[in-house]
Scaffold this motif. Structure first.
Motif, PDB file in Angstrom:
ATOM      1  N   VAL A   1       0.857  -1.185   0.000  1.00 32.79           N
ATOM      2  CA  VAL A   1       0.000   0.000   0.000  1.00 32.79           C
ATOM      3  C   VAL A   1       0.894   1.236   0.000  1.00 32.79           C
ATOM      4  O   VAL A   1       1.804   1.351   0.820  1.00 32.79           O
ATOM      5  CB  VAL A   1      -0.934   0.030   1.231  1.00 32.79           C
ATOM      6  N   SER A   2       0.640   2.127  -0.936  1.00 32.45           N
ATOM      7  CA  SER A   2       1.344   3.409  -0.993  1.00 32.45           C
ATOM      8  C   SER A   2       0.402   4.512  -0.541  1.00 32.45           C
ATOM      9  O   SER A   2      -0.686   4.677  -1.106  1.00 32.45           O
ATOM     10  CB  SER A   2       1.827   3.690  -2.423  1.00 32.45           C
ATOM     11  N   THR A   3       0.801   5.254   0.465  1.00 31.08           N
ATOM     12  CA  THR A   3      -0.003   6.392   0.902  1.00 31.08           C
ATOM     13  C   THR A   3       0.355   7.652   0.125  1.00 31.08           C
ATOM     14  O   THR A   3      -0.221   8.707   0.344  1.00 31.08           O
ATOM     15  CB  THR A   3       0.194   6.658   2.409  1.00 31.08           C
ATOM     16  N   SER A   4       1.319   7.538  -0.782  1.00 29.78           N
ATOM     17  CA  SER A   4       1.773   8.666  -1.589  1.00 29.78           C
ATOM     18  C   SER A   4       1.442   8.432  -3.055  1.00 29.78           C
ATOM     19  O   SER A   4       1.992   7.528  -3.687  1.00 29.78           O
ATOM     20  CB  SER A   4       3.293   8.863  -1.428  1.00 29.78           C
ATOM     21  N   ILE A   5       0.571   9.231  -3.619  1.00 27.36           N
ATOM     22  CA  ILE A   5       0.197   9.067  -5.024  1.00 27.36           C
ATOM     23  C   ILE A   5       1.395   9.315  -5.937  1.00 27.36           C
ATOM     24  O   ILE A   5       1.484   8.740  -7.031  1.00 27.36           O
ATOM     25  CB  ILE A   5      -0.982   9.992  -5.384  1.00 27.36           C
ATOM     26  N   THR A   6       2.340  10.129  -5.503  1.00 26.16           N
ATOM     27  CA  THR A   6       3.539  10.368  -6.303  1.00 26.16           C
ATOM     28  C   THR A   6       4.390   9.111  -6.392  1.00 26.16           C
ATOM     29  O   THR A   6       4.854   8.729  -7.472  1.00 26.16           O
ATOM     30  CB  THR A   6       4.364  11.516  -5.699  1.00 26.16           C
ATOM     31  N   ILE A   7       4.598   8.456  -5.275  1.00 24.99           N
ATOM     32  CA  ILE A   7       5.413   7.236  -5.246  1.00 24.99           C
ATOM     33  C   ILE A   7       4.699   6.094  -5.964  1.00 24.99           C
ATOM     34  O   ILE A   7       5.346   5.221  -6.566  1.00 24.99           O
ATOM     35  CB  ILE A   7       5.744   6.864  -3.792  1.00 24.99           C
ATOM     36  N   THR A   8       3.376   6.095  -5.943  1.00 25.32           N
ATOM     37  CA  THR A   8       2.608   5.033  -6.599  1.00 25.32           C
ATOM     38  C   THR A   8       2.989   4.879  -8.062  1.00 25.32           C
ATOM     39  O   THR A   8       3.103   3.760  -8.579  1.00 25.32           O
ATOM     40  CB  THR A   8       1.096   5.315  -6.479  1.00 25.32           C
ATOM     41  N   GLY A   9       3.215   5.976  -8.761  1.00 23.68           N
ATOM     42  CA  GLY A   9       3.579   5.907 -10.173  1.00 23.68           C
ATOM     43  C   GLY A   9       4.846   5.117 -10.407  1.00 23.68           C
ATOM     44  O   GLY A   9       4.938   4.313 -11.348  1.00 23.68           O
ATOM     45  N   THR A  10       5.847   5.321  -9.554  1.00 25.29           N
ATOM     46  CA  THR A  10       7.109   4.589  -9.701  1.00 25.29           C
ATOM     47  C   THR A  10       6.928   3.116  -9.377  1.00 25.29           C
ATOM     48  O   THR A  10       7.496   2.239 -10.039  1.00 25.29           O
ATOM     49  CB  THR A  10       8.194   5.213  -8.807  1.00 25.29           C
ATOM     50  N   LEU A  11       6.129   2.812  -8.362  1.00 29.43           N
ATOM     51  CA  LEU A  11       5.871   1.415  -8.016  1.00 29.43           C
ATOM     52  C   LEU A  11       5.156   0.696  -9.164  1.00 29.43           C
ATOM     53  O   LEU A  11       5.467  -0.460  -9.482  1.00 29.43           O
ATOM     54  CB  LEU A  11       5.036   1.341  -6.738  1.00 29.43           C
ATOM     55  N   LEU A  12       4.211   1.358  -9.799  1.00 33.38           N
ATOM     56  CA  LEU A  12       3.534   0.771 -10.954  1.00 33.38           C
ATOM     57  C   LEU A  12       4.517   0.536 -12.099  1.00 33.38           C
ATOM     58  O   LEU A  12       4.460  -0.491 -12.787  1.00 33.38           O
ATOM     59  CB  LEU A  12       2.401   1.686 -11.429  1.00 33.38           C
ATOM     60  N   ALA A  13       5.411   1.480 -12.290  1.00 32.58           N
ATOM     61  CA  ALA A  13       6.347   1.403 -13.414  1.00 32.58           C
ATOM     62  C   ALA A  13       7.285   0.203 -13.310  1.00 32.58           C
ATOM     63  O   ALA A  13       7.646  -0.395 -14.327  1.00 32.58           O
ATOM     64  CB  ALA A  13       7.155   2.697 -13.513  1.00 32.58           C
ATOM     65  N   ILE A  14       7.681  -0.172 -12.080  1.00 31.51           N
ATOM     66  CA  ILE A  14       8.586  -1.321 -11.916  1.00 31.51           C
ATOM     67  C   ILE A  14       7.812  -2.604 -11.640  1.00 31.51           C
ATOM     68  O   ILE A  14       8.398  -3.625 -11.279  1.00 31.51           O
ATOM     69  CB  ILE A  14       9.626  -1.069 -10.806  1.00 31.51           C
ATOM     70  N   ASP A  15       6.495  -2.544 -11.816  1.00 33.63           N
ATOM     71  CA  ASP A  15       5.617  -3.703 -11.659  1.00 33.63           C
ATOM     72  C   ASP A  15       5.648  -4.268 -10.243  1.00 33.63           C
ATOM     73  O   ASP A  15       5.644  -5.486 -10.032  1.00 33.63           O
ATOM     74  CB  ASP A  15       5.990  -4.797 -12.670  1.00 33.63           C
TER      75      ASP A  15
ATOM     76  N   LEU B   1      13.059  -6.251  -7.205  1.00 31.42           N
ATOM     77  CA  LEU B   1      12.659  -5.944  -8.573  1.00 31.42           C
ATOM     78  C   LEU B   1      13.743  -5.146  -9.295  1.00 31.42           C
ATOM     79  O   LEU B   1      13.457  -4.313 -10.152  1.00 31.42           O
ATOM     80  CB  LEU B   1      11.342  -5.160  -8.572  1.00 31.42           C
ATOM     81  N   GLU B   2      14.998  -5.416  -8.948  1.00 32.96           N
ATOM     82  CA  GLU B   2      16.092  -4.644  -9.521  1.00 32.96           C
ATOM     83  C   GLU B   2      16.203  -4.808 -11.036  1.00 32.96           C
ATOM     84  O   GLU B   2      16.547  -3.862 -11.741  1.00 32.96           O
ATOM     85  CB  GLU B   2      17.425  -4.978  -8.854  1.00 32.96           C
ATOM     86  N   ASN B   3      15.867  -5.985 -11.553  1.00 35.55           N
ATOM     87  CA  ASN B   3      15.912  -6.191 -13.005  1.00 35.55           C
ATOM     88  C   ASN B   3      14.866  -5.337 -13.715  1.00 35.55           C
ATOM     89  O   ASN B   3      15.123  -4.765 -14.781  1.00 35.55           O
ATOM     90  CB  ASN B   3      15.702  -7.666 -13.348  1.00 35.55           C
ATOM     91  N   ASN B   4      13.677  -5.249 -13.110  1.00 38.15           N
ATOM     92  CA  ASN B   4      12.624  -4.400 -13.685  1.00 38.15           C
ATOM     93  C   ASN B   4      13.064  -2.946 -13.716  1.00 38.15           C
ATOM     94  O   ASN B   4      12.872  -2.235 -14.712  1.00 38.15           O
ATOM     95  CB  ASN B   4      11.341  -4.522 -12.867  1.00 38.15           C
ATOM     96  N   ALA B   5      13.649  -2.490 -12.609  1.00 37.20           N
ATOM     97  CA  ALA B   5      14.098  -1.099 -12.526  1.00 37.20           C
ATOM     98  C   ALA B   5      15.207  -0.827 -13.537  1.00 37.20           C
ATOM     99  O   ALA B   5      15.192   0.204 -14.224  1.00 37.20           O
ATOM    100  CB  ALA B   5      14.577  -0.792 -11.108  1.00 37.20           C
ATOM    101  N   ASP B   6      16.149  -1.756 -13.654  1.00 42.12           N
ATOM    102  CA  ASP B   6      17.259  -1.570 -14.597  1.00 42.12           C
ATOM    103  C   ASP B   6      16.763  -1.489 -16.042  1.00 42.12           C
ATOM    104  O   ASP B   6      17.215  -0.640 -16.816  1.00 42.12           O
ATOM    105  CB  ASP B   6      18.260  -2.718 -14.463  1.00 42.12           C
ATOM    106  N   THR B   7      15.835  -2.364 -16.393  1.00 48.40           N
ATOM    107  CA  THR B   7      15.291  -2.374 -17.760  1.00 48.40           C
ATOM    108  C   THR B   7      14.561  -1.077 -18.066  1.00 48.40           C
ATOM    109  O   THR B   7      14.719  -0.482 -19.144  1.00 48.40           O
ATOM    110  CB  THR B   7      14.328  -3.564 -17.940  1.00 48.40           C
ATOM    111  N   LEU B   8      13.758  -0.620 -17.107  1.00 46.25           N
ATOM    112  CA  LEU B   8      12.993   0.610 -17.287  1.00 46.25           C
ATOM    113  C   LEU B   8      13.921   1.815 -17.440  1.00 46.25           C
ATOM    114  O   LEU B   8      13.729   2.661 -18.319  1.00 46.25           O
ATOM    115  CB  LEU B   8      12.067   0.812 -16.089  1.00 46.25           C
ATOM    116  N   ILE B   9      14.928   1.879 -16.601  1.00 44.02           N
ATOM    117  CA  ILE B   9      15.866   3.015 -16.631  1.00 44.02           C
ATOM    118  C   ILE B   9      16.676   3.005 -17.929  1.00 44.02           C
ATOM    119  O   ILE B   9      16.927   4.058 -18.526  1.00 44.02           O
ATOM    120  CB  ILE B   9      16.773   2.984 -15.393  1.00 44.02           C
ATOM    121  N   HIS B  10      17.078   1.822 -18.369  1.00 51.78           N
ATOM    122  CA  HIS B  10      17.819   1.724 -19.628  1.00 51.78           C
ATOM    123  C   HIS B  10      16.980   2.254 -20.787  1.00 51.78           C
ATOM    124  O   HIS B  10      17.469   3.026 -21.631  1.00 51.78           O
ATOM    125  CB  HIS B  10      18.215   0.270 -19.881  1.00 51.78           C
ATOM    126  N   SER B  11      15.717   1.862 -20.827  1.00 50.34           N
ATOM    127  CA  SER B  11      14.827   2.322 -21.881  1.00 50.34           C
ATOM    128  C   SER B  11      14.642   3.838 -21.824  1.00 50.34           C
ATOM    129  O   SER B  11      14.644   4.524 -22.856  1.00 50.34           O
ATOM    130  CB  SER B  11      13.468   1.618 -21.750  1.00 50.34           C
TER     131      SER B  11
END
Length: 347
Positions: free
Chosen positions: A67-81, A182-192
Motif C-alpha cells: 500500500v502506498s499512501t503517496s500518489i507520487t510514489i505510486t507511479g514509480t511502483l507501478l512502473a517497476i511492476d 525488482l532490480e531487473n525491472n528497474a534496470d530495464t525501465l531506466i535503460h529504456s
C-alpha cells in the motif's frame, strides 16, 4: 584425563561463544553502517533491509500486498511492476486526475492492475489497515505525505518512510527495485528511459539557455522555482538544459517548510527570480504562456523579452516515469531540429 577433557571442552566452548559474539557484533556494526536509502541483502537474496530516516525496515521475503499512501510514489511502483494493491489518491476529475483521483498518466495501467483508491486527499489509517498490506510506504515530504499516521501504521506492517523530493523517479526506482527484489525491472525501465534521453539530445535544439523552470501562480503574483535538487531540475539537466541560478535575495519563504526542491518567489521578489533566458512552465498547458507574456510585472524578465516561454504539461507537477516520458515527448515536439521552433515563428 577426564578432568583434562572437561577443561578442553570448556575452553572450546568459550572460544565458540566468543566467536558467535564477535559475529553478532560485526553484524550489528554492519547494520549501523547503512546510510539512508541504502539496501542490504543476504547473499541468498533475502532478507533485505532498507535504511530510512526512521530506522531500518527489513523484509524476510518479497511483499505481495503493498500500500502506498503517496500518489507520487505510486507511479514509480507501478512502473517497476511492484505488487501494489492500494494507494492514496488526490481530488478526482481534475486536469491531472481521473474519477478515482489517480494521475491521468498512469490511470489506464492502474485499472489493468486493479489498483484501489483507498482514500482521496485526506489520509485514512483505517482504509490502509482494511487493505491488509504486508508493506506500507509513506512519503516523508510533500502534500501527499501521511507522516502523521506513521506511529499507527508501523505496527500494522513494515512501514517505509522515504523522501521523494530530492530524488528523480529513476533514483526512487533503484531504491525500491533493490528493496523489493525488482532490480531487473528497474534496470530495464531506466535503460529504456535513458535511450529516450539520448534520442532527445540527438533530435532537438534547445532554446536559449540558461532556463528557469517553475510552477507559475495563476494570479501572476509568484511561482515555485525548481532547484537542481528537484526531480524536475534533475531531468532537465539530463536532457541538456542549464538551470539558471536563483539569487539568494529571493530565497527565504519557508511557508511550505524547509525544502531543497523548490524556492518560493512571490511579490517584488518574483521577477528577480526569473533569471533564465527561457522559462519552462510546469503543471500547466500552453494558454498559460500568454498569461506570462501579458504580465506587465514581468515585462523586463529576459525570457519574456526574448519570447522564450514554454509550457510542459499539466502532469509535470510530480514526476514519475510516465509523466517524465510525456514531458520529454512534449519538449521533443517543441524543439525538434527538423522543424521551426515556436520561438522563430513568434519573432
Amino acid at each position: 584425563m577426564k578432568k583434562a577433557t572437561l577443561i578442553s571442552q570448556f575452553i572450546l566452548s568459550s572460544i565458540l561463544c566468543l566467536l558467535i559474539t564477535a559475529c553478532q557484533d560485526t553484524s550489528e556494526h554492519t547494520s549501523s553502517d547503512l546510510k539512508i536509502d541504502q539496501v542490504r541483502k543476504d547473499n541468498s537474496g533475502w532478507p533485505r533491509t532498507l535504511m530510512t530516516s526512521y530506522g531500518e525496515v527489513t523484509l524476510s521475503q518479497p511483499p505481495k500486498r503493498i500500500v502506498s499512501t503517496s500518489i507520487t510514489i505510486t507511479g514509480t511502483l507501478l512502473a517497476i511492476d511492484a505488487p501494489i494493491i492500494g494507494s492514496g489518491a488526490t481530488i478526482p476529475n481534475t486536469n491531472i486526475s481521473d474519477d478515482r483521483g489517480f494521475f491521468t498518466q498512469w490511470s489506464e495501467l492502474a485499472t489493468k492492475k486493479n489498483l484501489k483508491a483507498l482514500y482521496q486527499t485526506e489520509h485514512n489509517a483505517e482504509a490502509v489497515v482494511r487493505a491488509n498490506p504486508d508493506l506500507i510506504i509513506i512519503s516523508q515530504t510533500g502534500g501527499d505525505s501521511a507522516l502523521k499516521l506513521y506511529d499507527q501504521l508501523k505496527d500494522i506492517a513494515p512501514t517505509v518512510v522515504i523522501n521523494y523530493s530530492n530524488k528523480s523517479w529513476m533514483q526512487l526506482a533503484n531504491v525500491f527495485g533493490e528493496f523489493l527484489g525488482l532490480e531487473n525491472n528497474a534496470d530495464t525501465l531506466i535503460h529504456s528511459f535513458n535511450q529516450q534521453i539520448t534520442e532527445f539530445k540527438n533530435t532537438t535544439t534547445l532554446p536559449p539557455q540558461p532556463t528557469t523552470a517553475l510552477v507559475y501562480y495563476q494570479d501572476g503574483t509568484g511561482g515555485n522555482i525548481w532547484t537542481p535538487e528537484s526531480a524536475q531540475g534533475q531531468l532537465l539537466t539530463q536532457l541538456g538544459f542549464t538551470l539558471a541560478p536563483i539569487p539568494d535575495t529571493v530565497r527565504g519563504d519557508l511557508s511550505m517548510g524547509k525544502r531543497n526542491d523548490i524556492v518560493i518567489a512571490s511579490g517584488e521578489r518574483f521577477p528577480d527570480a526569473l533569471t533564465g533566458n527561457t522559462l519552462l512552465l510546469f503543471a500547466t498547458e500552453s494558454p498559460q504562456e500568454e498569461a506570462v507574456r501579458n504580465n506587465s510585472y514581468l515585462s523586463d524578465v529576459p525570457a519574456v523579452v526574448n519570447n522564450s516561454i514554454y509550457s510542459v504539461g499539466n502532469d509535470t507537477f510530480r514526476l514519475d516515469y510516465f509523466s517524465s516520458r510525456n514531458m520529454i515527448k512534449r519538449l521533443e515536439n517543441l524543439f525538434k531540429k527538423s522543424s521551426s521552433h515556436k520561438l522563430s515563428s513568434n519573432q
